[in-house]
Each structure stands twice: as structure tokens, then as C-alpha cells.
Design a protein around this motif. Structure first.
Motif, PDB file in Angstrom:
ATOM      1  N   ILE A 294       0.810  -1.157   0.069  1.00  0.00           N
ATOM      2  CA  ILE A 294       0.034   0.050   0.068  1.00  0.00           C
ATOM      3  C   ILE A 294       0.699   1.373   0.120  1.00  0.00           C
ATOM      4  O   ILE A 294       0.563   2.148  -0.759  1.00  0.00           O
ATOM      5  CB  ILE A 294      -0.987  -0.039   1.226  1.00  0.00           C
ATOM      6  CG1 ILE A 294      -1.963  -1.233   1.114  1.00  0.00           C
ATOM      7  CG2 ILE A 294      -1.536   1.345   1.447  1.00  0.00           C
ATOM      8  CD1 ILE A 294      -2.765  -1.424   2.319  1.00  0.00           C
ATOM      9  N   ALA A 295       1.986   1.309   1.091  1.00  0.00           N
ATOM     10  CA  ALA A 295       2.831   2.496   0.910  1.00  0.00           C
ATOM     11  C   ALA A 295       3.482   2.569  -0.463  1.00  0.00           C
ATOM     12  O   ALA A 295       3.854   3.699  -0.910  1.00  0.00           O
ATOM     13  CB  ALA A 295       3.746   2.172   2.177  1.00  0.00           C
ATOM     14  N   GLU A 298       1.113   3.905  -2.754  1.00  0.00           N
ATOM     15  CA  GLU A 298       0.722   5.529  -2.375  1.00  0.00           C
ATOM     16  C   GLU A 298       1.940   6.578  -3.097  1.00  0.00           C
ATOM     17  O   GLU A 298       1.854   7.568  -3.453  1.00  0.00           O
ATOM     18  CB  GLU A 298       0.334   5.695  -1.352  1.00  0.00           C
ATOM     19  CG  GLU A 298      -1.134   5.169  -0.963  1.00  0.00           C
ATOM     20  CD  GLU A 298      -1.447   5.740   0.586  1.00  0.00           C
ATOM     21  OE1 GLU A 298      -0.690   6.052   1.337  1.00  0.00           O
ATOM     22  OE2 GLU A 298      -2.825   5.415   0.700  1.00  0.00           O
ATOM     23  N   GLU A 305       0.326   9.240 -11.859  1.00  0.00           N
ATOM     24  CA  GLU A 305      -1.496   9.366 -11.562  1.00  0.00           C
ATOM     25  C   GLU A 305      -2.050   7.862 -11.785  1.00  0.00           C
ATOM     26  O   GLU A 305      -2.880   7.252 -11.036  1.00  0.00           O
ATOM     27  CB  GLU A 305      -1.694  10.449 -12.113  1.00  0.00           C
ATOM     28  CG  GLU A 305      -1.594  11.587 -11.295  1.00  0.00           C
ATOM     29  CD  GLU A 305      -2.396  12.822 -11.622  1.00  0.00           C
ATOM     30  OE1 GLU A 305      -3.150  12.834 -12.517  1.00  0.00           O
ATOM     31  OE2 GLU A 305      -2.108  14.139 -11.601  1.00  0.00           O
ATOM     32  N   LEU A 309      -2.621  -0.422  -8.608  1.00  0.00           N
ATOM     33  CA  LEU A 309      -2.171  -1.069  -7.346  1.00  0.00           C
ATOM     34  C   LEU A 309      -1.722  -2.630  -7.870  1.00  0.00           C
ATOM     35  O   LEU A 309      -0.638  -3.260  -7.144  1.00  0.00           O
ATOM     36  CB  LEU A 309      -3.402  -1.360  -6.315  1.00  0.00           C
ATOM     37  CG  LEU A 309      -2.928  -1.880  -5.043  1.00  0.00           C
ATOM     38  CD1 LEU A 309      -1.756  -1.377  -4.266  1.00  0.00           C
ATOM     39  CD2 LEU A 309      -4.252  -1.933  -4.047  1.00  0.00           C
ATOM     40  N   LYS A 408       4.761   7.109   7.299  1.00  0.00           N
ATOM     41  CA  LYS A 408       4.651   8.110   6.746  1.00  0.00           C
ATOM     42  C   LYS A 408       5.337   9.283   7.664  1.00  0.00           C
ATOM     43  O   LYS A 408       6.308  10.038   7.031  1.00  0.00           O
ATOM     44  CB  LYS A 408       3.234   8.630   6.638  1.00  0.00           C
ATOM     45  CG  LYS A 408       2.450   7.811   5.485  1.00  0.00           C
ATOM     46  CD  LYS A 408       1.225   8.462   5.032  1.00  0.00           C
ATOM     47  CE  LYS A 408       0.514   7.574   4.063  1.00  0.00           C
ATOM     48  NZ  LYS A 408      -0.786   8.032   3.838  1.00  0.00           N
TER      49      LYS A 408
END
Length: 495
Positions: A294-295, A298, A305, A309, A408
């Protein structure tokens, strides 16, 4: 014909329960909703005066608290995780298989091409469908991969030196073969930044190699050439959050360097594979690996853009850090739970390390046991029958959210301090991991953490075998270690 309701016993049973005729549509209609506070109060009552926090809440590394239970109330602020459910793995396109697919990796330390070829063919016949070739020098791929059909497997390379030359040798063999360039799947397990923690290198040299690899690898669209190696930090004793933010911080350093040279972010992202390791903290490791994907996703969409995933691939291994040289067969049990964590944590390829690797006694038996762990979890435990078994679970998603926030925050701090390379050169990065490592070593040494065969239930009269007797680490290095090291070597000084 008598219906079920015509059975007198069933009629009596149903009347005694006062079943709602609509129960089949709403199985929970007769149950009163219980709040989180009510569950906690009930637990406190049963504890008879003991502190709930100290007794039932587990203090995991990085300040993450693991509660004994989670409810729907805990997930109210986790809506952002919904978009990742059932998307961390791509459904299998192979007819007759379950929706959840991962490759079963067999590793080969290449020394003798003819003997290693026999080993490879035996492994592929025994359930492996991916190879990890550990290359120390020049290799004759004609002999090593004779009769190996790369169309139906994945091939991963781990190169000790002359990375560009050895990778080019492999690509040249592919082009001489009867296979199409599109048939080659897998990747080079090389992290340009993290590899500097083992052998001295210059940043510009690493960028030169990465740029060259991206150029020569453009012909092979499904073969990835750069890894984000969180597994190395894991095997050095880093905490889960440290594993993620340091590996991602190194990747940001790499991206900045390559994009400054005019390489498009998309060309780097599509050639990147994540590399992680699953440890013994079952649920925490599941959450960590899912957060890794996930990180990275992102981070990727900040550069491009329309990056999706499903393009994120994770090569996961069982842990070197958790393995013991005493009572070595207990490592098979550790491998099993770690493999489950890796699968539920969304790995795309799984390498279960042989249980006796730590004493340098890998044999056909240990290799077969390692392969069979993955096979049994698929064929007998049916972990391939559901695409994402832990999607939506309150526990895993709450832990994921906690890890994401901390990763983060730490990434932001790392960038404020000048980035990965600056912190590597002033050794702050290494010192951070070594401090976490020493704390975890002390936990095992003092039996604050139970480790079967090491500090609990020791075998009597066992002749210890240690493969790290001459282990040394420079101040600038971070080298793999094991959590039982202080017991194996009690005179080791704090570094």
C-alpha cells in the motif's frame, strides 16, 4: 414426504428457541448489539482487579498496541483501506486453480552448473514454479537451465558482484533460446541503496548500474530489475516500521537520482519489485507486508497518477533473523507460520528458506521440506481458494493503519534530515537499526521473549553448530544476524 418442520423433535427445539421466521435472512436479529466499552468492562470484571492494559494489551515494536479484540467501532476511521481490499493480489488466470496465486520459489546457490541443473529439474518436478539463482560469478546458462521451460515459471536472480555483466549474460541466453522475450517473468533482486549497507559503494556508481540495467532490460517487459529491499533490514533486526520507511526512503533516493538523469518515473516503477521477509509475529507481519504494498503504491502515484495497485509485486521470504542453530528442526515450525503470514500478507512469490540453512547443511531433505510448506498451505490448507482472506478484518486493518501512519511520519523525518543517503553516510540510519536490534537480542537473551530450543525447552547434550563464529560488522555496515545471537555468543559486545 415429511418436511423438516414436520419432525416433532425439531418443532419442540424451534419453539424453545422462539425462532424468528425471518432468521434465515438476518441471523443476528436475535442478538443485542454490544459496544466496545461493554466488552472491555466485561474483560475487566473477569480479570478481578488486574490492569486491562498491562494484562491483555501486547506492546509490539514501534509503539503499536495489539488489543485482545477489535470491533466495528475500531474501524470507523479506516475507510481509506477499503479500496485496497481484494486488490493486493491479481486473481490467477491459470485454469483449474484457485483465485489466489503465489509462486513457490526454489533457491539454488550456483556452483556446478550440471549438478545444479539436476537440482533445478528435480525441484520443478516437486512443486516449485519459480527459481532464485544465487550467482557469485560467471555462469553457463546453457547448462544450468537446460530443459527448463521459462514460459511456465518465474526466474529471480541474486548477483553478488558484476551485476550488469551477469544480468546481461542471462538476457543474452534468453535471446539465444527459443523463448520469446515476453516469456521471461521474475526479476533481479538488487536494491541499489540497501546493498551499500553490506559492501562499500558510491552513490553515482549505483545510479550508473541502475540506469544501465533499465536500458538493457527494456526488451523484457515482465522482468523487473530493481528491488525495494525491506527483507535486508528485517534480517538485520530492524523493527517493522524501520524495515518499511528505510527501504522506501532508499527508493526515493534512487528515484530522485534516476529522474534527474532524464529517466521517466513510469519506466522505473514498472521495473521495480518489493522484497520483504515475514517474521514470527504472525498478525503483525501480515499487516506489515500489506502496508508495504500500500505504501509503495501511494508513493508511486505521486510520480505517476495512473499507476495501478495490481502492478505492485512482492517477493517474500521466510525470516533469517528468527532461525536458531540449536534444535534446528524447530525452524520448520517457524517457516510454516512465517509462510502463512507472507501469503495472507499478499506476497506474489514465496521463498521458504531451508530450515538448516543457518548451520550450512542444506540438503535435498531440507529443500523438499521448504517447498512442501508452500505446497501444503495451498493444496491442503486451501489458502489459494480465497483471494484476500483478511480483507476487512478489524484487527489487521487497525494494525495496518497504525503502521501506515508511523511509516509516513518516519519518512517525512528522514527527508527532513537530508534523505536516505545523508543518513547512511553519517551512520544515523545504521545506529537506529542497531539500537532496535540490540533491544530484541536482549529480549531473547533474558527470556523476556520465549524462543523454543534457544532459551526454553532446550535439547540436552546438543552439540551446538554456529555458522557465524567470525561475524564482524563495521560501523557503516548493517549485516544479517539472528535473534538468538547473544545466547550463541554471550561475549558479544554491544556495538
Amino acid at each position: 414426504m415429511i418436511s423438516a418442520c414436520g419432525n416433532p423433535r425439531l418443532l419442540i427445539f424451534s419453539k424453545s428457541l422462539k425462532l424468528n421466521p425471518n432468521m434465515k435472512n438476518n441471523l443476528f436479529a436475535e442478538f443485542q448489539k454490544v459496544s466496545k466499552d461493554e466488552w472491555v468492562n466485561l474483560a475487566i470484571k473477569d480479570l478481578k482487579g488486574k490492569d486491562f492494559q498491562k494484562t491483555l494489551v501486547t506492546n509490539a515494536p514501534d509503539g503499536i498496541d495489539l488489543f485482545p479484540f477489535y470491533t466495528e467501532e475500531d474501524s470507523h476511521d479506516l475507510g481509506f483501506l477499503k479500496k485496497f481490499r481484494n486488490r493486493l493480489n491479481v486473481p490467477s488466470e491459470i485454469p483449474g486453480t484457485g483465485p489466489r496465486f503465489w509462486s513457490n520459489v526454489h533457491a539454488v546457490r550456483v556452483n556446478d552448473e550440471k549438478a545444479d541443473n539436476k537440482n533445478i529439474l528435480k525441484a520443478l518436478m516437486g512443486g516449485a514454479d519459480a527459481l532464485l539463482l544465487d550467482l557469485k560469478g560467471k555462469v553457463d546458462f546453457e547448462i544450468l537451465l537446460s530443459e527448463v521451460d521459462v514460459r511456465y515459471i518465474e526466474v529471480y536472480l541474486r548477483v553478488e558482484n558484476e551485476i550488469t555483466e551477469r544480468t546481461l549474460d542471462f538476457f543474452n541466453w534468453m535471446e539465444r533460446s527459443d523463448f520469446s522475450n515476453n516469456d521471461l517473468k521474475g526479476g533481479l533482486l538488487w536494491d541499489p541503496m540497501t546493498s551499500c549497507l553490506e559492501s562499500k559503494c558510491l552513490k553515482q556508481d549505483q545510479l550508473d548500474i541502475a540506469e544501465k540495467l533499465l536500458q538493457i532490460g527494456i526488451k523484457f517487459p515482465s522482468f523487473r530489475l530493481i528491488s525495494v529491499d525491506a527483507a535486508h533490514y528485517h534480517d538485520c533486526g530492524a523493527s517493522p516500521v524501520q524495515q518499511l520507511f528505510l527501504s522506501l526512503g532508499g527508493y526515493i533516493e534512487l528515484m530522485d537520482g534516476l529522474t534527474d538523469r532524464g529517466i521517466l518515473p513510469v519506466d522505473i516503477l514498472k521495473k521495480t519489485i518489493l522484497q520483504g521477509a515475514a517474521g514470527s509475529d504472525f498478525f503483525l507481519e501480515i499487516a506489515k507486508l500489506r502496508v508495504f504494498k500500500i505504501a509503495f503504491f501511494e508513493l508511486a502515484i505521486l510520480y505517476k497518477e495512473d499507476f495501478i495497485l495490481e502492478d505492485v509485486k512482492l517477493f517474500a521470504s521466510s525470516s533469517y533473523w528468527t532461525k536458531a542453530t540449536s534444535d534446528v528442526h524447530t525452524n520448520m515450525l517457524r517457516n510454516t507460520t512465517e509462510a502463512m503470514s507472507a501469503i495472507l500478507g499478499s506476497c506474489d512469490a514465496l521463498w521458504v528458506r531451508p530450515h538448516n540453512e543457518v548451520i550450512d547443511e542444506i540438503d535435498s531433505f531440507s529443500e523438499r521440506m521448504a517447498r512442501n510448506i508452500s505446497n501444503i498451505l495451498k493444496e491442503e490448507c486451501y489458502l489459494d481458494k480465497v483471494l484476500d482472506p483478511v480483507a476487512g478484518t478489524y484487527f489487521i486493518e487497525c494494525v495496518q493503519a497504525g503502521i501506515i501512519d508511523k511509516v509516513k511520519r518516519e519518512l517525512q523525518i528522514l527527508e527532513e534530515k537530508g534523505g536516505w543517503w545523508v543518513n547512511f553516510e553519517n551512520h544515523q540510519l545504521q545506529d537506529l537499526v542497531k539500537a532496535a536490534r540490540y533491544t530484541r537480542l536482549e529480549e531473547v537473551k533474558n527470556a523476556h521473549k520465549v524462543k523454543v530450543g534457544v532459551n526454553k525447552y532446550l535439547l540436552q547434550n546438543e552439540d551446538p553448530k554456529n555458522a557465524l563464529e567470525n561475524w564482524e560488522e563495521e560501523t557503516w555496515q548493517l549485516l544479517p544476524l539472528r535473534d538468538g545471537f547473544l545466547i550463541e555468543f554471550p561475549n558479544l559486545e554491544k556495538k
